[in-house]
Design an enzyme around this catalytic site. Structure first.
Site, mmCIF file in Angstrom:
data_model
loop_
_atom_site.group_PDB
_atom_site.id
_atom_site.type_symbol
_atom_site.label_atom_id
_atom_site.label_comp_id
_atom_site.label_asym_id
_atom_site.label_seq_id
_atom_site.Cartn_x
_atom_site.Cartn_y
_atom_site.Cartn_z
ATOM 1 N N GLU A 62 73.099 -42.982 -127.198
ATOM 2 C CA GLU A 62 72.765 -42.785 -128.621
ATOM 3 C C GLU A 62 73.835 -43.424 -129.528
ATOM 4 O OE1 GLU A 62 70.121 -40.904 -130.323
ATOM 5 O OE2 GLU A 62 68.989 -40.704 -128.466
ATOM 6 N N CYS A 69 60.114 -37.953 -121.981
ATOM 7 C CA CYS A 69 61.389 -37.255 -121.876
ATOM 8 C C CYS A 69 61.333 -36.444 -120.590
ATOM 9 C CB CYS A 69 61.540 -36.334 -123.086
ATOM 10 S SG CYS A 69 62.957 -35.235 -122.978
ATOM 11 N N HIS A 113 66.692 -42.185 -121.443
ATOM 12 C CA HIS A 113 67.783 -42.930 -122.083
ATOM 13 C C HIS A 113 68.464 -43.898 -121.102
ATOM 14 C CE1 HIS A 113 67.514 -39.899 -125.266
ATOM 15 N NE2 HIS A 113 68.427 -40.554 -125.967
ATOM 16 N N ASP A 115 60.082 -38.082 -127.541
ATOM 17 C CA ASP A 115 61.355 -37.879 -126.825
ATOM 18 C C ASP A 115 62.311 -37.168 -127.789
ATOM 19 O OD1 ASP A 115 63.394 -38.214 -124.787
ATOM 20 O OD2 ASP A 115 64.236 -39.825 -125.987
ATOM 21 N N SER A 116 63.487 -36.803 -127.268
ATOM 22 C CA SER A 116 64.497 -36.189 -128.120
ATOM 23 C C SER A 116 65.125 -37.216 -129.073
ATOM 24 C CB SER A 116 65.602 -35.596 -127.248
ATOM 25 O OG SER A 116 66.209 -36.618 -126.483
ATOM 26 N N CYS A 156 66.158 -39.921 -116.678
ATOM 27 C CA CYS A 156 66.271 -39.616 -118.109
ATOM 28 C C CYS A 156 65.880 -40.907 -118.807
ATOM 29 C CB CYS A 156 67.702 -39.219 -118.470
ATOM 30 S SG CYS A 156 67.985 -39.115 -120.250
#
Ligand code: DGL
Length: 280
Positions: A161, A82, A195, A19-20, A193
């Site tokens: 984040e 992701c 996240h 993932d990012s 997403c």
């Protein structure tokens, strides 16, 4: 595949998950739960997060570099944990690989189409994922009568984040982003997403308890399990406990990542290693 001597050795090889940043940990967590014998190599591209506001070309280049790194680790399969990478890069990279790679979008679209009762599904994701219309394309392939309402929520990733999972700022931004979805009468909402499951409670509170939230992570882990079973690649060996099975790599800020990961995963992570992904 040639480098691997025999089938047992191949089955014991790890799964690569990327993932990012930390979002893919919500998928890794589900893989750990559903197929606990599997080893995992996780890569979080913390130096280049966010992916959601970057171009298809850039995300494809990043994803290719990560896949090369994971292949160097001799993974037997890869999960693009992701949505943005799944939307932009998966089709192209899949053609270049001799190991299976799966993304999170198809499994999420499928479960949402099965969940909706009133035929109105909302999707939230990054600008990239929403701009690609990949969820509506897949959902309408399953059922062309389903109405899909899409909404990009670019501030959600930095909020996650930054650890602002339950915070008045996140509540306020969620209220602004999600009103268009609640106004359109959706009964199902895809967290498009990886996240977003980390702010699930904020999203649920904002859209109301009657809207079913779909987290593609569960379905992705199930698809991975099915794929490994079919290919006879499931790792049946009982290996060392917890952390020994999992290795974590990032492109920056390894300590921050480790602290974060320890608040998401059941197993304590002892270390996360920084690598220079631009070398791949
Ligand atoms: N977690 C990722 C996704 O599912 C990427 C978020 C980002 O880096 O913008 O799209």
């Amino acid at each position: 595949m040639e480098a691997v001597k025999n089938k047992e050795e191949w089955a014991a090889a790890p799964i690569g998950v990327f993932d990012s940043g930390v979002g893919g940990l919500t998928v890794a967590r589900e893989i750990m739960r559903q197929i606990p014998n599997e080893r995992i190599i996780y890569f979080g591209d913390t130096a280049r997060v966010p992916y959601g506001s970057k171009s298809k070309e850039t995300i494809t280049r990043y994803s290719r570099q990560i896949v090369r790194f994971l292949q160097e680790q001799k993974v037997k399969a890869i999960v693009a944990a992701c949505n943005t990478a799944s939307a932009y890069a998966l089709d192209e990279i899949e053609k270049e690989l001799d190991i299976p790679i799966i993304g999170v979008v198809k499994p999420g679209a499928k479960v949402a189409a099965e969940t909706t009762r009133n035929g109105r599904i909302g999707v939230i994701g990054t600008e990239g994922t929403i701009g690609s219309h990949i969820y509506s394309t897949y959902i309408n392939e399953i059922n062309k009568d389903i109405q899909v309402v899409e909404k990009a929520c670019p501030l959600f990733v930095p909020l996650v984040e930054e650890g602002l999972w339950q915070d008045p700022v996140t509540d306020e931004i969620a209220a602004r982003y999600l009103s268009v979805l609640t106004d359109s009468g959706i009964d199902t909402l895809i967290l498009g997403c990886t996240h977003y499951p980390l702010i699930r409670s904020t999203v649920q509170k904002t859209v109301g308890g009657e809207v079913a939230l779909v987290n593609p992570a569960y379905e992705t882990a199930r698809e991975l399990k099915g794929l490994l079973e079919k290919e006879n690649m499931l790792n049946n060996e009982k290996q060392g406990l917890g952390t020994e099975r999992y290795r974590f790599y990032v492109s920056d800020m390894a300590d921050k990542f480790r602290t974060f990961a320890n608040s998401i995963l059941k197993y304590g992570i002892l270390s996360a290693k920084t690598i220079n992904i631009e070398n791949y």
